[in-house]
Design a protein around this motif. Structure first.
Motif, PDB file in Angstrom:
ATOM      1  N   LYS A 121       5.124   5.315   5.739  1.00 29.19           N
ATOM      2  CA  LYS A 121       5.829   6.532   5.320  1.00 29.19           C
ATOM      3  C   LYS A 121       7.057   6.185   4.490  1.00 29.19           C
ATOM      4  N   LEU A 122       7.816   5.189   4.917  1.00 25.27           N
ATOM      5  CA  LEU A 122       8.984   4.785   4.141  1.00 25.27           C
ATOM      6  C   LEU A 122       8.563   4.266   2.772  1.00 25.27           C
ATOM      7  N   ALA A 123       7.459   3.525   2.732  1.00 23.64           N
ATOM      8  CA  ALA A 123       6.956   3.039   1.454  1.00 23.64           C
ATOM      9  C   ALA A 123       6.641   4.196   0.515  1.00 23.64           C
ATOM     10  N   ALA A 124       6.073   5.278   1.050  1.00 21.99           N
ATOM     11  CA  ALA A 124       5.778   6.444   0.216  1.00 21.99           C
ATOM     12  C   ALA A 124       7.061   7.045  -0.350  1.00 21.99           C
ATOM     13  N   GLY A 125       8.114   7.099   0.475  1.00 24.06           N
ATOM     14  CA  GLY A 125       9.388   7.594  -0.017  1.00 24.06           C
ATOM     15  C   GLY A 125       9.985   6.687  -1.077  1.00 24.06           C
ATOM     16  N   LEU A 126       9.874   5.387  -0.878  1.00 22.43           N
ATOM     17  CA  LEU A 126      10.389   4.432  -1.861  1.00 22.43           C
ATOM     18  C   LEU A 126       9.608   4.511  -3.168  1.00 22.43           C
ATOM     19  N   GLN A 127       8.283   4.740  -3.075  1.00 19.28           N
ATOM     20  CA  GLN A 127       7.494   4.878  -4.299  1.00 19.28           C
ATOM     21  C   GLN A 127       7.952   6.080  -5.114  1.00 19.28           C
ATOM     22  N   ASP A 128       8.327   7.164  -4.446  1.00 19.12           N
ATOM     23  CA  ASP A 128       8.826   8.332  -5.160  1.00 19.12           C
ATOM     24  C   ASP A 128      10.041   7.989  -6.001  1.00 19.12           C
ATOM     25  N   LEU A 129      10.846   7.032  -5.538  1.00 21.63           N
ATOM     26  CA  LEU A 129      12.068   6.655  -6.247  1.00 21.63           C
ATOM     27  C   LEU A 129      11.841   5.554  -7.269  1.00 21.63           C
ATOM     28  N   LEU A 130      10.947   4.602  -6.957  1.00 20.05           N
ATOM     29  CA  LEU A 130      10.852   3.389  -7.759  1.00 20.05           C
ATOM     30  C   LEU A 130       9.544   3.248  -8.517  1.00 20.05           C
ATOM     31  N   GLY A 131       8.527   4.014  -8.151  1.00 19.88           N
ATOM     32  CA  GLY A 131       7.242   3.896  -8.824  1.00 19.88           C
ATOM     33  C   GLY A 131       6.700   2.489  -8.766  1.00 19.88           C
ATOM     34  N   ALA A 132       6.365   1.937  -9.943  1.00 20.80           N
ATOM     35  CA  ALA A 132       5.788   0.598 -10.015  1.00 20.80           C
ATOM     36  C   ALA A 132       6.798  -0.498  -9.685  1.00 20.80           C
ATOM     37  N   GLY A 133       8.055  -0.142  -9.480  1.00 16.69           N
ATOM     38  CA  GLY A 133       9.054  -1.113  -9.078  1.00 16.69           C
ATOM     39  C   GLY A 133       8.976  -1.479  -7.614  1.00 16.69           C
ATOM     40  N   LEU A 134       8.068  -0.851  -6.869  1.00 20.30           N
ATOM     41  CA  LEU A 134       7.918  -1.120  -5.445  1.00 20.30           C
ATOM     42  C   LEU A 134       6.692  -1.985  -5.189  1.00 20.30           C
ATOM     43  N   SER A 135       6.869  -2.981  -4.319  1.00 18.71           N
ATOM     44  CA  SER A 135       5.752  -3.765  -3.788  1.00 18.71           C
ATOM     45  C   SER A 135       5.777  -3.646  -2.274  1.00 18.71           C
ATOM     46  N   VAL A 136       4.610  -3.481  -1.667  1.00 16.72           N
ATOM     47  CA  VAL A 136       4.497  -3.361  -0.212  1.00 16.72           C
ATOM     48  C   VAL A 136       3.708  -4.548   0.314  1.00 16.72           C
ATOM     49  N   VAL A 137       4.346  -5.363   1.126  1.00 17.86           N
ATOM     50  CA  VAL A 137       3.650  -6.462   1.793  1.00 17.86           C
ATOM     51  C   VAL A 137       3.130  -5.920   3.116  1.00 17.86           C
ATOM     52  N   ALA A 138       1.822  -5.859   3.240  1.00 15.94           N
ATOM     53  CA  ALA A 138       1.200  -5.190   4.383  1.00 15.94           C
ATOM     54  C   ALA A 138       0.596  -6.201   5.354  1.00 15.94           C
ATOM     55  N   ASN A 139       0.801  -5.949   6.624  1.00 14.07           N
ATOM     56  CA  ASN A 139       0.234  -6.773   7.690  1.00 14.07           C
ATOM     57  C   ASN A 139      -1.292  -6.742   7.634  1.00 14.07           C
ATOM     58  N   SER A 140      -1.905  -7.924   7.737  1.00 13.50           N
ATOM     59  CA  SER A 140      -3.367  -7.977   7.770  1.00 13.50           C
ATOM     60  C   SER A 140      -3.884  -8.632   9.050  1.00 13.50           C
ATOM     61  N   ALA A 141      -3.006  -8.776  10.051  1.00 17.21           N
ATOM     62  CA  ALA A 141      -3.410  -9.438  11.286  1.00 17.21           C
ATOM     63  C   ALA A 141      -4.186  -8.528  12.233  1.00 17.21           C
ATOM     64  N   ASP A 142      -4.298  -7.236  11.900  1.00 13.26           N
ATOM     65  CA  ASP A 142      -5.131  -6.361  12.730  1.00 13.26           C
ATOM     66  C   ASP A 142      -6.413  -5.958  12.008  1.00 13.26           C
ATOM     67  N   ASP A 143      -6.802  -6.760  10.989  1.00 15.26           N
ATOM     68  CA  ASP A 143      -8.083  -6.539  10.328  1.00 15.26           C
ATOM     69  C   ASP A 143      -9.224  -6.754  11.327  1.00 15.26           C
ATOM     70  N   ILE A 144     -10.351  -6.148  11.043  1.00  9.26           N
ATOM     71  CA  ILE A 144     -11.489  -6.238  11.961  1.00  9.26           C
ATOM     72  C   ILE A 144     -12.772  -5.965  11.185  1.00  9.26           C
TER      73      ILE A 144
END
Length: 313
Positions: free
Chosen positions: A18-41
């Motif tokens: 949710k915070l990432a969505a808010g940050l995207q509204d402000l920064l657009g392509a200036g935002l990168s999200v490093v997402a956890n992949s340890a709960d992949d299945i």
């Protein structure tokens, strides 16, 4: 305005997304999200990557906001047929979500990287920000209860997180390394944000990779964390269970202790009755993200706080 144009946020479940969505509204392509992949299945023959996809669905507006996960107004026609044919039914995938996972499986089976698959998924669905899985290597969080060890998704979804967590381990983390894209996002950022996701099972795997910690401590950008506790409570998820499992208080201060040596400051909810973290700068403000406006407001406060901090070089 903060003046920050490039930001990286570490995220896992709903709060960070949710915070990432808010940050995207402000920064657009200036935002990168490093997402956890340890709960992949792997389910029904496809690669499910819950956190990167959850982030992507929040960024693209496809998320079911009432549930906080999944795709809104989606059907389960294919999965219901799979269950009728004999597939276990405890981890349900809606039709469009299943399509995402099928695409990822095909992409990787043909020799592609998971990072590139996620980038294509995000682009195709309309995200402006980059969504970066934390690593390419398979990493899996395991949970121990009185009945023994099991996979995180089995514990959370099939068992509804009912048993007390006695221990947590991250299988494969010793052999995992952040991708070049993750390291570049961290080194080029003007602000590094640890989102209000579960600090043990969502953020923990990301910062358990030594190279990530080294990159964050060496970065010129300030590192700020957003507490997942609102008025002393977690909005969603079993954070308290996991905080107890690692022997930390279920408070913002307890969360800050897990990030010791990494963060320059923490945003805490102004209605949180617990003492604020010591040893780091703190900004108190309303952190409950209600609707798009609430997400954007917290994103603005986060960037303003980050811009007020500096690191000696």
């Amino acid at each position: 305005m903060s003046g920050i144009e490039r930001c990286v946020v570490l995220a896992g479940g709903t709060g960070g997304a949710k915070l990432a969505a808010g940050l995207q509204d402000l920064l657009g392509a200036g935002l990168s999200v490093v997402a956890n992949s340890a709960d992949d299945i792997e389910i029904a023959g496809v690669d499910v990557s819950p956190d990167p996809d959850l982030v992507t669905y929040w960024l693209t507006g496809e998320i079911d906001e009432e549930r906080g996960w999944g795709i809104k107004d989606d059907s389960f026609t294919v999965f219901d047929r799979l269950v009728r044919l004999g597939t276990p039914d405890w981890f349900r995938l809606s039709d469009r979500d299943l399509a995402t996972c099928l695409y990822r499986r095909q992409f990787v089976s043909e020799g592609g990287r998971r990072t590139d698959a996620q980038a294509q998924i995000a682009r195709a669905l309309g995200a402006d920000a980059a969504v970066l899985p934390m690593c390419e290597e398979p990493v899996r969080t395991q949970v121990r209860t009185a009945e023994g060890w099991r996979g995180l998704q089995q514990y959370l979804v099939a068992e509804h997180a009912q048993a007390e967590v006695q221990d947590v381990r991250i299988e494969g983390i010793a052999d995992a390394a952040p991708t070049p894209e993750v390291l570049e996002a961290i080194s080029s950022a003007e602000a590094i944000v640890i989102g209000p996701s579960n600090p043990v099972i969502s953020i923990g795997p990301i910062i358990s990779m030594p190279t990530v910690r080294e990159a964050m401590t060496a970065a010129r950008a300030p590192v700020v964390a957003v507490s997942p506790y609102v008025a002393g409570q977690v909005v969603k998820g079993p954070t308290d269970l996991f905080m107890r499992a690692v022997g930390r208080p279920a408070t913002a201060a307890g969360v800050a202790s897990l990030y010791e040596g990494l963060i320059d400051g923490m945003l805490c909810d102004s209605e949180d009755p617990d003492p604020v973290p010591q040893g780091t700068q703190v900004m108190s403000c309303r952190t409950l993200m209600e609707g798009r406006e609430g997400r954007r407001d917290l994103a603005e406060r986060t960037l303003e706080f980050a811009s007020s901090l500096s690191r000696e070089q």
